[in-house]
Design an enzyme around this catalytic site. Structure first.
Site, mmCIF file in Angstrom:
data_model
loop_
_atom_site.group_PDB
_atom_site.id
_atom_site.type_symbol
_atom_site.label_atom_id
_atom_site.label_comp_id
_atom_site.label_asym_id
_atom_site.label_seq_id
_atom_site.Cartn_x
_atom_site.Cartn_y
_atom_site.Cartn_z
ATOM 1 N N GLU A 29 0.830 -1.196 0.000
ATOM 2 C CA GLU A 29 0.000 0.000 0.000
ATOM 3 C C GLU A 29 0.867 1.249 0.000
ATOM 4 O O GLU A 29 1.842 1.329 0.757
ATOM 5 C CB GLU A 29 -0.885 0.016 1.255
ATOM 6 N N GLU A 54 -4.508 -6.727 2.196
ATOM 7 C CA GLU A 54 -3.287 -7.382 2.687
ATOM 8 C C GLU A 54 -3.310 -8.892 2.495
ATOM 9 O O GLU A 54 -2.291 -9.496 2.151
ATOM 10 C CB GLU A 54 -3.050 -7.072 4.170
ATOM 11 N N ASP A 79 1.109 -4.464 12.860
ATOM 12 C CA ASP A 79 -0.211 -4.782 13.431
ATOM 13 C C ASP A 79 -1.176 -5.269 12.349
ATOM 14 O O ASP A 79 -2.047 -6.101 12.610
ATOM 15 C CB ASP A 79 -0.809 -3.532 14.085
ATOM 16 N N PHE A 80 -1.033 -4.726 11.135
ATOM 17 C CA PHE A 80 -1.961 -5.060 10.052
ATOM 18 C C PHE A 80 -1.739 -6.477 9.519
ATOM 19 O O PHE A 80 -2.531 -6.966 8.720
ATOM 20 C CB PHE A 80 -1.852 -4.058 8.887
ATOM 21 N N ILE A 81 -0.670 -7.147 9.952
ATOM 22 C CA ILE A 81 -0.424 -8.516 9.520
ATOM 23 C C ILE A 81 -1.562 -9.425 9.986
ATOM 24 O O ILE A 81 -1.784 -10.494 9.429
ATOM 25 C CB ILE A 81 0.941 -9.039 10.045
ATOM 26 N N HIS A 123 -1.604 0.009 16.576
ATOM 27 C CA HIS A 123 -0.635 0.536 15.609
ATOM 28 C C HIS A 123 0.787 0.529 16.172
ATOM 29 O O HIS A 123 1.689 1.057 15.553
ATOM 30 C CB HIS A 123 -0.987 1.976 15.218
#
Lengths: 337, 349
Positions: A29, A54, A79-81, A123
């Site tokens: 992104e 993702e 964190d977005f994993i 985050h």
């Protein structure tokens, strides 16, 4: 030697690798903005902006690596994993075993991590222990510009999945990207020796899983990674004034762990303190203690980790994340016992 | 207003203005360092939020994204406790532990998330519970068009249809996923995509709050009657970009200073050896400059600002308008003063 900022070093090593090997591509992104210099230099076929998908683009990155590319897949914040973990947990990490060693997924998952700027625990996590828990994943956490560049090259050269974590207080463009400089009165405890430093003229990869001693000492071994190392070195100076000599070991990789370096440091000092910004339970700190115990060593042990969900307010966050005061306090207790 | 079939423009304007002024105060407090972390404002989205939230009743739920301030305010959460939350005070809405991206208010069944797309599954779960425990209630999911490429949101569309749940999916479409133009990473047409799940989907100009109110009235009414989920795509702009300090907005406002800092490395990269062809580099360079120009034009126009739009309509009764604006400004001023005051005990260590 020339000098570079932490993030510049990563970019410089990436540029060297991308110029040398057309299989290296970046996808994720906002990469046309975040990696704009590489985007301009190598073009949109090698720096590929992705939608907020993702699960799909990390899964695609895994397969693209199986089919010959060397992708660097960017997960903006680690964190977005959570949204995409299946691609690592059940696929990239399993492939080598399931294929009987006949196939691997040589990709790099690059993400920012860590707290200290008041964004809250969705985050600001580090998650390196959580990821290293999965067999088949390499997890690297550089703490200096030189290591940042050399570990990126090592990650690109590794024949399997590597999670590359850059702490936001070291790769401090993240603080800027998230609006940092647009206001007054906000300060971040950025480790000066981590954000800028000497780098080699030409990048050479570091061997993965090899720790380095950042400070020699005889009474206590402080072991950790990333920003924790800079906090440990600061704490060591305070301990010195109190008459305690601290030995600081930077693991640089959470997986594979450098067993020899851990055991050497512990046997030399008889006291072990782990600094770990990741969660305390079931993580790196317990693992390091287990490694030393399995080697038959006898030692006193303490740890300074993150025990709970990272709260939003700076004041609460400061109390939850490892800091110099907590390291000094816990270290001192080891000498009082 | 819930019972009528026509929107009350004055009431909607007041909701929007209150939110705007509150967030303008938040902006200043953030710039002065009193609020930490990132700050995602909902300025520019107020028409969408007011048009939807003004229909909600006790027992209805809201799944919010990272721009939770306007819906939380408009739903009636105490503005002082909200601002104190942003200030990180122990007497804030979530005791200073959540911050603007993690707002939770069980009384209003309002839950937010900083993970893009997460409001989809949350709204579905709220609606599932509502269907069993509070018949006639609805759940709203707020998200941006950037989230519509996120698997969990698409899966939620299907779940809501398959289980015939009272969910209204509200897509606040500003065409930007942070600094990526959404159409450049999105296949097909969004409305057609949603209709493919078997769900009614409508489109509306989000800055026209009365129109948003009407389409929301229809979707919410249908859901309350057991007619299942629906989807609203409402166009909008973000007056402050993705978050405060957004690079594209900064560049648009202070082009010389920001570009001077950026153009060095950019130009160096475009003349470095061993890269793409010169043409490829120019195309890449231009597309960055293009983004900046687009961002600037959007901001300069002002025509899509929901507050400005409604204000033009209400200007015919200038005395009433002036009165209302004065009252709202005073209220917000008071909220800010109270939030910053020591009326309730200071943060405990």
């Amino acid at each position: 030697m020339k000098r570079m900022r932490f993030a510049e070093a990563i970019e410089s090593a990436l540029a060297q690798a991308m110029a040398a090997d057309s299989r290296v591509v970046i996808l994720g992104e906002d990469v046309h903005t975040l990696r704009r210099n590489l985007y301009v230099r190598f073009g949109k076929d090698r720096v590929i902006p992705a939608p907020i998908s993702e699960a799909a683009f990390l899964g695609a990155g895994v397969a693209a690596s199986m089919a010959g590319l060397r992708p660097v897949v960017e997960i903006m914040l680690i964190d977005f994993i959570g949204v995409a973990i299946d691609a690592l947990l059940n696929h990239a990490a399993k492939l080598e075993t399931f294929s009987g060693g006949r196939w691997t997924a040589p990709l790099v998952i690059r993400a920012s991590c860590g707290g200290g700027y008041g964004d809250g625990g969705q985050h600001e996590q580090t998650l390196w222990g959580w990821l290293a828990h999965i067999p088949g994943l390499v997890v690297v956490v550089p703490s200096t510009p030189e290591d940042a560049g050399r570990l990126m090259l090592a990650a690109l050269g590794h024949d399997g999945p590597v999670v590359y974590l850059e702490h936001k207080l070291l790769a401090d463009y993240w603080l800027e990207y998230m609006g940092g400089s647009q206001r007054t009165g906000v300060t971040f405890d950025v480790p000066s020796k981590g954000v800028e430093g000497e780098v080699p003229e030409e990048w050479e990869p570091l061997p993965l899983g090899r720790a380095v001693v950042r400070r020699e000492g005889s009474d206590l071994a402080i072991i950790g990674v990333g920003v924790g190392i800079h906090r440990a070195v600061e704490a060591a100076k305070v301990l010195e004034e109190r008459g305690y000599s601290a030995h600081v070991v930077d693991l640089r990789c959470v997986a594979p762990l450098d067993y020899d370096a851990i055991c050497q440091a512990v046997s030399r000092t008889g006291r072990l303190l782990v600094v770990d910004e990741d969660y305390q339970g079931f993580g790196l700190s317990g693992e390091i203690a287990a490694v030393a115990l399995e080697a038959g060593l006898t030692f006193q042990f303490a740890r300074v980790c993150t025990k709970e969900t990272i709260p939003y307010a700076r004041e609460y966050e400061e109390a939850v994340l490892p800091n110099v005061d907590r390291i000094v306090d816990e270290s001192t207790k080891l000498f009082e016992d | 207003m819930r019972q009528t079939s026509e929107p009350d423009s004055w009431l909607l304007y007041e909701l929007m203005l209150r939110s705007r002024l509150f967030e303008e105060a938040v902006c200043i407090l953030w710039q002065e360092g009193a609020i930490s972390g990132e700050m995602h404002l909902g300025t520019g989205e107020e028409g969408i939020v007011a048009g939807v939230v003004s229909h909600l009743q006790d027992g209805d739920a809201m799944a919010l994204d990272h721009r939770g301030t306007p819906p939380t305010l408009m739903r009636g959460v105490d503005p002082v406790s909200l601002l104190r939350e942003f200030l990180g005070r122990s007497d804030g809405l979530c005791h200073g532990r959540g911050g603007h991206m993690h707002l939770f208010s069980p009384e209003q069944l309002a839950a937010s998330s900083g993970i893009v797309g997460a409001s989809g599954p949350t709204a579905v779960g709220f609606a599932l519970a509502g269907k069993v425990l509070r018949p006639g209630s609805v759940a709203i999911a707020f998200f941006g068009e950037g989230a519509t490429n996120q698997g969990m949101l698409l899966e939620s569309f299907n779940l809501a249809v398959a289980w015939k749940l009272p969910v209204i999916f509200v897509c606040k479409d500003n065409q930007w996923a942070i600094t990526t133009e959404s159409p450049s990473v999105t296949g097909g047409d969004l409305l057609e995509r949603v209709r493919g799940f078997g769900m009614p989907a409508v489109e509306v100009d989000g800055w026209k709050v009365d129109e948003v109110w009407r389409v929301a009235s229809e979707g919410i009414g249908r859901a309350r009657r057991g007619g299942g989920p629906s989807f609203i795509r409402a166009a909008c702009i973000h007056l402050e970009g993705h978050f405060l300090g957004d690079h594209l907005v900064r560049i648009a406002r202070q082009p010389a200073a920001e570009l001077a800092e950026m153009s060095g490395p950019l130009l160096r990269s475009s003349v470095s050896a061993k890269g793409a062809s010169i043409k490829g580099r120019v195309v890449s360079l231009l597309s960055i400059v293009g983004l900046i120009g687009k961002s600037f034009r959007e901001r300069a126009s002002g025509s899509k600002d929901p507050i400005a739009h409604t204000r033009r309509v209400l200007r015919s009764d200038s005395a009433r308008l002036e009165n209302l604006e004065k009252r709202v400004a005073e209220d917000v001023q008071q909220v800010v003063e109270r939030a910053l005051g020591d009326e309730v005990s200071e943060v405990a260590g």
